[in-house]
Design an enzyme around this catalytic site. Sequence first.
Site, PDB file in Angstrom:
ATOM      1  N   ASN A  28       0.765  -1.105  -0.064  1.00  0.00           N
ATOM      2  CA  ASN A  28       0.111  -0.114  -0.087  1.00  0.00           C
ATOM      3  C   ASN A  28       0.933   1.226   0.102  1.00  0.00           C
ATOM      4  OD1 ASN A  28      -2.387   1.548  -0.134  1.00  0.00           O
ATOM      5  ND2 ASN A  28      -2.550   1.456   1.914  1.00  0.00           N
ATOM      6  N   GLY A  32       6.040   8.354   0.634  1.00  0.00           N
ATOM      7  CA  GLY A  32       7.057   8.131   1.681  1.00  0.00           C
ATOM      8  C   GLY A  32       7.984   6.824   1.390  1.00  0.00           C
ATOM      9  N   HIS A  33       7.393   5.887   1.217  1.00  0.00           N
ATOM     10  CA  HIS A  33       7.930   4.604   0.833  1.00  0.00           C
ATOM     11  C   HIS A  33       9.135   4.760  -0.498  1.00  0.00           C
ATOM     12  CE1 HIS A  33       4.229   2.786   2.640  1.00  0.00           C
ATOM     13  NE2 HIS A  33       5.260   2.297   3.311  1.00  0.00           N
ATOM     14  N   SER A 186       0.169   4.639   5.160  1.00  0.00           N
ATOM     15  CA  SER A 186      -0.774   4.065   4.459  1.00  0.00           C
ATOM     16  C   SER A 186      -2.262   4.026   5.131  1.00  0.00           C
ATOM     17  CB  SER A 186      -0.216   2.429   4.701  1.00  0.00           C
ATOM     18  OG  SER A 186       1.079   2.212   3.748  1.00  0.00           O
ATOM     19  N   ARG A 187      -2.225   4.270   6.442  1.00  0.00           N
ATOM     20  CA  ARG A 187      -3.573   4.280   6.954  1.00  0.00           C
ATOM     21  C   ARG A 187      -4.594   5.596   6.763  1.00  0.00           C
ATOM     22  NH1 ARG A 187      -0.838   0.651  10.713  1.00  0.00           N
ATOM     23  NH2 ARG A 187      -1.924  -1.253  11.271  1.00  0.00           N
TER      24      ARG A 187
END
Length: 279
Positions: A28, A32-33, A186-187
């Site tokens: 997801n 940032g990732h 992700s949340r």
Amino acid sequence: MLIAHSIADLRQALAPYRRPAFVPTMGNLHDGHIALVRQAKPLGDVTVASIFVNRLQFLPHEDFDSYPRTWEADCAQLQAAGCDVLFAPRETDLYPEPQTFKVHPDPALADMLEGHFRPGFFVGVSTVVMKLFACVLGQTGGTAVFGKKDYQQLMVIRHMVRQFALPIEIVAGETCRAADGLALSSRNGYLGLEERQEAVALSQALKRLAQQWLDASDHSTLEAQAQDALRARGWAPDYLTVRRRADLLPATADDAAGSLVALGAARLGNTRLIDNLEF
């Protein structure tokens, strides 16, 4: 980008390389990732990411089953960012038998803050990270990049690597934020439109807390006041606190600016958000 599902296929793919740079994720993916992947790329001779939603770090009432899984979009983003190898094990690949051997981090670090409100969380995190390190970096050592947004997690992993003398360098990536200051997570996708507009209040509360801490001579009520202010906006805070960066113990008036971090976790509707600010 090569995709490996089994540990054997991953090790075969990495055999020609001497120093992988690794970014573990639960998928997801957001910007940032991808920033972590780009940060990792010059740090090794092959860039590896993993996608694995780790059941061990979810409490029974948490969102393991509903955690967003966005496989095709994740693969496209990783490939565009220059990821060379994606390790995407199935649960039976990574845990072919019940994981009865687990890594229990030092309670002095892991049982406060996130570990207090999510008991067992850091056991699950440490165990899966140790296993992923064995899969990706176990043959050669290398570098692993983790985001500062999960500040306590980063510290737990650094301590684990040091105490087990793992030949791995842990590199921290700065927190990526939306234009209004909300930390990317992700949340965040769980937030409704009005909740998304309100969500920036957490980062703003941490900024205020940090500034008040620097300005005040009496720190005794600042954290409670910060939590009350969020509560008044409809949040359910777990903690807003100022800690020492070195060990996450409560800060005192003797701790100098430049050595502190304000950390917060709070629920907005059904979504639990975390953030932090070094100061």
